[in-house]
Design a protein around this motif. Sequence first.
Motif, PDB file in Angstrom:
ATOM      1  N   HIS A  70     -14.316  15.234  -0.098  1.00 58.77           N
ATOM      2  CA  HIS A  70     -13.407  14.119   0.186  1.00 58.77           C
ATOM      3  C   HIS A  70     -14.666  13.575  -0.348  1.00 58.77           C
ATOM      4  O   HIS A  70     -15.890  13.294   0.403  1.00 58.77           O
ATOM      5  CB  HIS A  70     -12.590  13.484   0.851  1.00 58.77           C
ATOM      6  CG  HIS A  70     -11.050  14.107   0.819  1.00 58.77           C
ATOM      7  ND1 HIS A  70     -10.038  13.738  -0.016  1.00 58.77           N
ATOM      8  CD2 HIS A  70     -10.520  14.977   1.110  1.00 58.77           C
ATOM      9  CE1 HIS A  70      -8.940  13.777   0.261  1.00 58.77           C
ATOM     10  NE2 HIS A  70      -8.986  15.070   1.141  1.00 58.77           N
ATOM     11  N   TYR A  71     -14.229  12.594  -1.338  1.00 56.63           N
ATOM     12  CA  TYR A  71     -15.119  11.961  -1.711  1.00 56.63           C
ATOM     13  C   TYR A  71     -14.538  10.793  -1.676  1.00 56.63           C
ATOM     14  O   TYR A  71     -13.920  10.240  -2.599  1.00 56.63           O
ATOM     15  CB  TYR A  71     -16.056  11.771  -3.378  1.00 56.63           C
ATOM     16  CG  TYR A  71     -16.892  13.146  -3.317  1.00 56.63           C
ATOM     17  CD1 TYR A  71     -18.499  13.172  -2.829  1.00 56.63           C
ATOM     18  CD2 TYR A  71     -16.255  15.049  -3.993  1.00 56.63           C
ATOM     19  CE1 TYR A  71     -18.867  14.546  -3.031  1.00 56.63           C
ATOM     20  CE2 TYR A  71     -17.112  15.580  -4.088  1.00 56.63           C
ATOM     21  CZ  TYR A  71     -18.271  15.562  -3.360  1.00 56.63           C
ATOM     22  OH  TYR A  71     -19.044  16.699  -3.891  1.00 56.63           O
ATOM     23  N   ILE A  72     -15.093   9.406  -0.714  1.00 55.81           N
ATOM     24  CA  ILE A  72     -14.470   8.570  -0.785  1.00 55.81           C
ATOM     25  C   ILE A  72     -15.441   7.456  -0.894  1.00 55.81           C
ATOM     26  O   ILE A  72     -16.837   7.302  -0.632  1.00 55.81           O
ATOM     27  CB  ILE A  72     -14.303   8.132   0.593  1.00 55.81           C
ATOM     28  CG1 ILE A  72     -13.293   9.296   1.070  1.00 55.81           C
ATOM     29  CG2 ILE A  72     -14.007   6.694   0.627  1.00 55.81           C
ATOM     30  CD1 ILE A  72     -13.581   9.508   3.009  1.00 55.81           C
TER      31      ILE A  72
ATOM     32  N   TRP B 188     -19.032   2.147  -2.150  1.00 57.57           N
ATOM     33  CA  TRP B 188     -19.174   1.340  -0.499  1.00 57.57           C
ATOM     34  C   TRP B 188     -18.146   1.953  -0.164  1.00 57.57           C
ATOM     35  O   TRP B 188     -16.676   1.481  -0.647  1.00 57.57           O
ATOM     36  CB  TRP B 188     -18.927  -0.505  -0.826  1.00 57.57           C
ATOM     37  CG  TRP B 188     -20.698  -0.892  -1.002  1.00 57.57           C
ATOM     38  CD1 TRP B 188     -22.068  -0.494  -1.541  1.00 57.57           C
ATOM     39  CD2 TRP B 188     -21.306  -1.441   0.424  1.00 57.57           C
ATOM     40  NE1 TRP B 188     -22.911  -1.267  -1.373  1.00 57.57           N
ATOM     41  CE2 TRP B 188     -22.486  -1.973  -0.465  1.00 57.57           C
ATOM     42  CE3 TRP B 188     -21.465  -2.287   1.488  1.00 57.57           C
ATOM     43  CZ2 TRP B 188     -23.070  -2.940   0.666  1.00 57.57           C
ATOM     44  CZ3 TRP B 188     -21.927  -2.887   1.641  1.00 57.57           C
ATOM     45  CH2 TRP B 188     -23.040  -3.577   1.716  1.00 57.57           C
ATOM     46  N   MET B 189     -18.243   2.304   1.044  1.00 54.62           N
ATOM     47  CA  MET B 189     -17.126   2.703   2.043  1.00 54.62           C
ATOM     48  C   MET B 189     -17.377   1.817   2.762  1.00 54.62           C
ATOM     49  O   MET B 189     -17.654   1.312   4.285  1.00 54.62           O
ATOM     50  CB  MET B 189     -17.542   4.427   2.589  1.00 54.62           C
ATOM     51  CG  MET B 189     -17.613   5.166   1.649  1.00 54.62           C
ATOM     52  SD  MET B 189     -18.959   5.380  -0.055  1.00 54.62           S
ATOM     53  CE  MET B 189     -20.561   5.304   0.909  1.00 54.62           C
ATOM     54  N   SER B 190     -15.595   1.769   3.399  1.00 57.20           N
ATOM     55  CA  SER B 190     -15.270   0.958   4.227  1.00 57.20           C
ATOM     56  C   SER B 190     -15.237   1.871   5.724  1.00 57.20           C
ATOM     57  O   SER B 190     -14.510   2.993   5.598  1.00 57.20           O
ATOM     58  CB  SER B 190     -13.937   0.150   4.119  1.00 57.20           C
ATOM     59  OG  SER B 190     -13.171   0.126   5.611  1.00 57.20           O
TER      60      SER B 190
ATOM     61  N   ILE C  93     -12.564   5.903   6.032  1.00 59.81           N
ATOM     62  CA  ILE C  93     -13.291   6.919   6.434  1.00 59.81           C
ATOM     63  C   ILE C  93     -12.096   7.344   7.071  1.00 59.81           C
ATOM     64  O   ILE C  93     -11.640   8.532   7.378  1.00 59.81           O
ATOM     65  CB  ILE C  93     -14.736   6.972   6.784  1.00 59.81           C
ATOM     66  CG1 ILE C  93     -15.498   6.290   5.250  1.00 59.81           C
ATOM     67  CG2 ILE C  93     -14.900   8.557   7.520  1.00 59.81           C
ATOM     68  CD1 ILE C  93     -16.966   5.898   5.541  1.00 59.81           C
ATOM     69  N   ALA C  94     -12.067   6.558   8.065  1.00 58.33           N
ATOM     70  CA  ALA C  94     -11.451   6.720   9.325  1.00 58.33           C
ATOM     71  C   ALA C  94      -9.449   7.530   8.895  1.00 58.33           C
ATOM     72  O   ALA C  94      -9.149   8.227   9.230  1.00 58.33           O
ATOM     73  CB  ALA C  94     -11.299   5.626  10.596  1.00 58.33           C
TER      74      ALA C  94
ATOM     75  N   THR D 189      -8.921   8.826   5.921  1.00 59.23           N
ATOM     76  CA  THR D 189      -8.562   9.712   5.135  1.00 59.23           C
ATOM     77  C   THR D 189      -9.262  10.884   5.938  1.00 59.23           C
ATOM     78  O   THR D 189      -8.206  12.220   5.952  1.00 59.23           O
ATOM     79  CB  THR D 189     -10.082   9.819   4.134  1.00 59.23           C
ATOM     80  OG1 THR D 189      -9.753   8.914   2.953  1.00 59.23           O
ATOM     81  CG2 THR D 189      -9.799  10.740   3.381  1.00 59.23           C
ATOM     82  N   ILE D 190      -9.891  10.972   7.119  1.00 57.41           N
ATOM     83  CA  ILE D 190      -9.651  12.010   8.276  1.00 57.41           C
ATOM     84  C   ILE D 190      -8.434  11.966   9.248  1.00 57.41           C
ATOM     85  O   ILE D 190      -8.674  13.161   9.123  1.00 57.41           O
ATOM     86  CB  ILE D 190     -10.908  11.886   8.986  1.00 57.41           C
ATOM     87  CG1 ILE D 190     -12.497  11.297   8.554  1.00 57.41           C
ATOM     88  CG2 ILE D 190     -11.015  12.123   9.998  1.00 57.41           C
ATOM     89  CD1 ILE D 190     -13.403  11.451   9.605  1.00 57.41           C
ATOM     90  N   ALA D 191      -8.022  10.871   9.448  1.00 59.56           N
ATOM     91  CA  ALA D 191      -6.801  10.950  10.085  1.00 59.56           C
ATOM     92  C   ALA D 191      -5.425  12.021   9.133  1.00 59.56           C
ATOM     93  O   ALA D 191      -5.019  13.121   9.979  1.00 59.56           O
ATOM     94  CB  ALA D 191      -6.046   9.564  10.577  1.00 59.56           C
ATOM     95  N   GLU D 192      -5.210  11.360   7.599  1.00 61.22           N
ATOM     96  CA  GLU D 192      -4.918  12.336   6.505  1.00 61.22           C
ATOM     97  C   GLU D 192      -5.133  13.258   6.755  1.00 61.22           C
ATOM     98  O   GLU D 192      -3.917  14.911   6.774  1.00 61.22           O
ATOM     99  CB  GLU D 192      -4.514  11.837   5.515  1.00 61.22           C
ATOM    100  CG  GLU D 192      -4.102   9.957   5.064  1.00 61.22           C
ATOM    101  CD  GLU D 192      -3.861   9.342   3.794  1.00 61.22           C
ATOM    102  OE1 GLU D 192      -5.136  10.167   3.084  1.00 61.22           O
ATOM    103  OE2 GLU D 192      -2.964   8.547   3.205  1.00 61.22           O
TER     104      GLU D 192
END
Length: 86
Positions: A55-57, A31-33, A37-38, A40-43
């Motif tokens: 990336h697998y989150i 399950w992904m929050s 996700i946001a 990880t994208i920002a990083e």
Amino acid sequence: MSHSNIYRWLPMIKLEGAIVQSYGGDRKEPWMSPYDIAHTIAEEMAKPFTGKTVHYIASNEVSPNEIPQTLGKAMGYASLELKSMV
């Protein structure tokens, strides 16, 4: 950690006293929050882009049958259940 995407179930829980889905079972799945996700994208956006990055989150792993137990407990619905349409 927040799985804000399950807010869509609130009207159904209030009306039916259950979560009605097309799946169920005890097999754990990732399950992904949306917040994870946001984040990880920002990083990744802050890094220089070279090539391709994958990336697998997974915020956590939970089975469909565990969700109503945990959610029901938090909401005060002791008998909340998952009803599978299949």
